[in-house]
Design an enzyme around this catalytic site. Structure first.
Site, short mmCIF file in Angstrom:
data_model
loop_
_atom_site.label_atom_id
_atom_site.label_comp_id
_atom_site.label_asym_id
_atom_site.label_seq_id
_atom_site.Cartn_x
_atom_site.Cartn_y
_atom_site.Cartn_z
N ARG A 46 -17.66 -19.70 60.38
CA ARG A 46 -18.52 -18.56 60.70
C ARG A 46 -18.50 -17.58 59.55
NH1 ARG A 46 -15.15 -15.28 59.46
NH2 ARG A 46 -16.56 -13.68 60.22
N GLY A 47 -19.37 -16.54 59.65
CA GLY A 47 -19.54 -15.63 58.52
C GLY A 47 -20.77 -16.09 57.74
N ALA A 48 -21.64 -15.14 57.40
CA ALA A 48 -22.97 -15.51 56.88
C ALA A 48 -22.93 -16.45 55.66
CB ALA A 48 -23.76 -14.24 56.58
N GLN A 198 -12.74 -11.14 65.39
CA GLN A 198 -12.64 -11.63 64.00
C GLN A 198 -11.77 -10.71 63.14
OE1 GLN A 198 -15.45 -11.49 65.79
NE2 GLN A 198 -16.97 -12.98 65.17
N ASP A 239 -25.25 -9.78 57.66
CA ASP A 239 -25.83 -11.08 58.00
C ASP A 239 -27.27 -11.19 57.56
OD1 ASP A 239 -23.46 -10.77 59.98
OD2 ASP A 239 -23.97 -12.90 59.91
#
Ligand code: MRU
Length: 344
Positions: A46-48, A198, A239
């Site tokens: 995850r994470g852009a 997160q 994002d």
């Protein structure tokens, strides 16, 4: 310590399982393109920028799966996987950007299919390496624009925009890492970031791994810390950024930005140019992902509330440009209303 969330391991992809950190450090081996689709959906990665890189490797895996010398059939298989990848998470534009890069490479490469397969692995690896260097540059750019006083700053960050969310180093946490390396960091306040934590699980873990002095707070403590004068600046990731500087990031970022504005604390967004959506004039056009309500009513297997209650779980919010002091990119730091200067 060098944290690499995504790596090509001879014939498959190795992901750090971000759903299990910090309780357990383990890898998930991804051998099929559709398993990469699941890994992105379930937030193993995850994470852009990281989901962009993961999707690029997903396309590279798709290319390995198809045994044909028919170019059209080969490209159609890539398109099918690309469609599945595009449907995983709607908000981070890096995902769509990376898929387009890979499909363009496939369309522009001539030669036998075996050659194309190799080219696509190479393209995904190059994308990961570029992403890493971009983050280091963002870190340097961010360090140069931080307040000059005091010498040692206390910064606040949100969610995880670190090595795990990129291809190493991080964007917002990259700036904080660079400040730490330059001995300009006193402390970083890490907001836990409900519902998926997160901040508490991933940013806290990265800080401890790299011996960055960090303090964990629950999200509702941010205003108190600012009011007490503890915070000199806030740095978050993104994002998707619209042309006017409005920025989508993890749900709760908007609240932090309003608080920072009220307390006259500089609020920075750190992101690569690939996080900018040059087609959107403002943030109201950014698609906001809604995730499973279970993320709100449970932590792990533990219920937090009563069955029967209604639940809302938007995963991102949009911070209006007027609350953002500067957008830190690999090509420089600009106020949000000058973002268009960076358009390639
Ligand atoms: O839902 P997530 O964990 O993918 O959300 C991550 C964030 O909101 C990050 O701040 C953003 O992607 C930037 S990562 C460098």
């Amino acid at each position: 310590m060098s944290i690499l969330p995504i790596a090509w391991a001879y014939d498959h992809v190795r992901l750090i399982d971000q759903t299990r950190l910090p309780v357990e450090f383990s890898y998930v081996e991804i051998r099929r393109a559709m398993d990469m689709v699941t890994a992105i959906q379930t937030m193993i990665v995850r994470g852009a920028p990281a989901i962009g890189v993961a999707a690029a490797f997903g396309i590279a895996l798709a290319a390995q799966e198809i045994d044909t010398e028919e170019r059209q059939e080969f490209l159609e298989h890539l398109e099918t996987v690309a469609t599945a990848l595009r449907h995983t998470r709607p908000t981070a534009i890096n995902l769509f950007w990376a898929i387009d890069q890979m499909l363009n490479t496939a369309r522009q490469t001539v030669g036998p299919m075996g050659f194309l397969q190799e080219k696509l692995i190479e393209a995904a690896q190059n994308l990961a390496v570029d992403e890493y260097h971009t983050c280091v540059t963002i870190g340097d750019q961010g360090l140069a624009c931080l307040p000059t006083q005091p010498q040692r700053l206390t910064l606040m960050t949100y969610c995880n925009a670190g090595a795990l969310a990129t291809a190493g180093y991080g964007t917002a946490l990259g700036v904080i890492r660079s400040a730490h390396n330059a001995q300009r960091l006193m402390q970083v306040y890490v907001c836990e970031t409900r519902p998926r934590l997160q901040g508490a699980r991933l940013t806290a873990w990265e800080c401890v791994q790299d011996r960055i002095s960090a303090t964990l707070i629950t999200d509702n403590m941010a205003g108190y810390c600012m009011q007490k004068g503890l915070i000199h600046g806030v740095v978050v990731g993104a994002d998707r950024i619209a042309l006017n500087g409005d920025t989508a990031n993890k749900i709760g970022t908007y609240s932090l930005a309003v608080l920072a504005h009220t307390h006259q604390i500089p609020f920075y967004v750190a992101a690569p140019l690939s996080s900018i959506d040059w087609t959107l004039s403002n943030g109201s056009q950014i698609p906001i992902e809604e995730r499973d309500i279970e993320e709100v009513y449970k932590i792990g297997d533990q219920w937090l509330t009563t069955p029967g209650i209604e639940i809302f779980n938007p995963s991102f919010d949009v911070t209006p440009a007027r609350y953002i002091t500067g957008i830190i990119t690999e090509r420089g730091v600009v106020p949000p209303d000058q973002l268009q200067q960076l358009q390639p």
